[in-house]
Design a protein around this motif. Sequence first.
Motif, PDB file in Angstrom:
ATOM      1  N   PRO A   1      14.453  -8.268   9.050  1.00  0.00           N
ATOM      2  CA  PRO A   1      15.861  -8.538   9.371  1.00  0.00           C
ATOM      3  C   PRO A   1      16.174  -9.975   9.429  1.00  0.00           C
ATOM      4  O   PRO A   1      17.388 -10.243   8.995  1.00  0.00           O
ATOM      5  CB  PRO A   1      15.902  -7.749  10.818  1.00  0.00           C
ATOM      6  CG  PRO A   1      14.429  -7.969  11.327  1.00  0.00           C
ATOM      7  CD  PRO A   1      13.700  -7.628  10.307  1.00  0.00           C
ATOM      8  N   ASP A   2      15.149 -10.828   9.627  1.00  0.00           N
ATOM      9  CA  ASP A   2      15.303 -12.345   9.736  1.00  0.00           C
ATOM     10  C   ASP A   2      15.245 -12.683   8.238  1.00  0.00           C
ATOM     11  O   ASP A   2      14.933 -14.285   8.220  1.00  0.00           O
ATOM     12  CB  ASP A   2      14.971 -12.778  10.533  1.00  0.00           C
ATOM     13  CG  ASP A   2      15.478 -12.392  11.943  1.00  0.00           C
ATOM     14  OD1 ASP A   2      16.407 -11.910  12.186  1.00  0.00           O
ATOM     15  OD2 ASP A   2      14.245 -12.396  12.993  1.00  0.00           O
ATOM     16  N   ALA A   3      14.935 -12.183   7.066  1.00  0.00           N
ATOM     17  CA  ALA A   3      14.556 -12.786   5.828  1.00  0.00           C
ATOM     18  C   ALA A   3      15.505 -13.740   5.177  1.00  0.00           C
ATOM     19  O   ALA A   3      14.977 -14.851   4.665  1.00  0.00           O
ATOM     20  CB  ALA A   3      14.496 -11.461   4.896  1.00  0.00           C
ATOM     21  N   MET A   4      16.738 -13.780   5.550  1.00  0.00           N
ATOM     22  CA  MET A   4      17.549 -14.873   5.102  1.00  0.00           C
ATOM     23  C   MET A   4      17.334 -16.095   5.527  1.00  0.00           C
ATOM     24  O   MET A   4      17.097 -17.005   5.120  1.00  0.00           O
ATOM     25  CB  MET A   4      18.895 -14.692   5.227  1.00  0.00           C
ATOM     26  CG  MET A   4      19.597 -13.380   4.680  1.00  0.00           C
ATOM     27  SD  MET A   4      21.360 -13.294   4.953  1.00  0.00           S
ATOM     28  CE  MET A   4      21.750 -11.886   3.943  1.00  0.00           C
ATOM     29  N   THR A   5      17.110 -16.341   6.881  1.00  0.00           N
ATOM     30  CA  THR A   5      16.724 -17.346   7.593  1.00  0.00           C
ATOM     31  C   THR A   5      15.106 -17.719   7.061  1.00  0.00           C
ATOM     32  O   THR A   5      14.910 -19.017   6.992  1.00  0.00           O
ATOM     33  CB  THR A   5      16.733 -17.303   9.068  1.00  0.00           C
ATOM     34  OG1 THR A   5      18.045 -16.634   9.499  1.00  0.00           O
ATOM     35  CG2 THR A   5      16.287 -18.464   9.901  1.00  0.00           C
ATOM     36  N   GLN A   6      14.287 -16.997   7.119  1.00  0.00           N
ATOM     37  CA  GLN A   6      12.929 -17.421   6.724  1.00  0.00           C
ATOM     38  C   GLN A   6      12.793 -18.006   5.404  1.00  0.00           C
ATOM     39  O   GLN A   6      12.098 -18.712   5.250  1.00  0.00           O
ATOM     40  CB  GLN A   6      12.132 -15.939   6.905  1.00  0.00           C
ATOM     41  CG  GLN A   6      11.977 -15.364   8.201  1.00  0.00           C
ATOM     42  CD  GLN A   6      10.928 -13.932   8.357  1.00  0.00           C
ATOM     43  OE1 GLN A   6      10.756 -13.490   7.361  1.00  0.00           O
ATOM     44  NE2 GLN A   6      11.197 -13.542   9.616  1.00  0.00           N
TER      45      GLN A   6
END
Length: 268
Positions: free
Chosen positions: A84-89
């Motif tokens: 779910p946090d792929a964009m930030t990662q």
Amino acid sequence: MKRPQLIGLAIAATAGVLAFVMVRGMVSRPPVEKTVEIKVKSSDVLVARTDIGLGQITNDSLFRWQSWPEETVTPGFITRTAQPDAMTQLSGSIARAPLMAGEPITPNKLVKAGQGGVLAAILPAGMRAISTRIKEETAVGNLILPNDRVDVILIRRMRGRSGTEEFVSDLLFGNVRVLAIGQQIENKEGKKTADGVANTATLELTARQAELMALSNSMGDISLSLRSIADLDVNAGPTAGVDPSSSRESSAIRVMRYGTASRAYGVN
């Protein structure tokens, strides 16, 4: 005609007219369209929001989640359920290849900053980048661009059996990918030639081939021969030609030019 007969005839005629009108209405009536809604199982997949260029440093504004049919989601796709946090990662990563808007993001298309420079990021595993000097007459008039495929030719002087110096040409490698011309690693939009002041070409070779390339740079002049797009095999790596460190001679062609003997090695 008797009155009962007239009444019966009138009733029959009226019934016929009514039947005709009803049948006509049914025939001319447009078919009723029915919309059936079918729910397909889907997953949110991370895709590129806009085009992302080779070597571009990304941020979360360049990504978006897009609904994707679950049956077509491959293991390499990044899903909202799994990450779910792929964009930030992935923010701050470097694109190893050009990405088009709407194209699914996979881990092998991006490399995190700090894991090497841009050129190191776009190099496939096991391959090496090495540069060689070029000039207009040895690089197809500056028409070679990044991602073109070329053959690498070494031209050097050798002392022949008669004691005289001869020019020898060797095909070192074939189907070599050009990583960069000068410091240009990507074709600029609308530009059909390389930078005219660029004097180096960076090539993608294996470790052993890179060693031979470094040796060849000190042995003579390097020329790049551009391969036709019809001959491209992007899935194949560079092919080996003649080892310049070997003294073994193959079949040769001798040509007399202005009284000086020259020779071109056969490479078949």
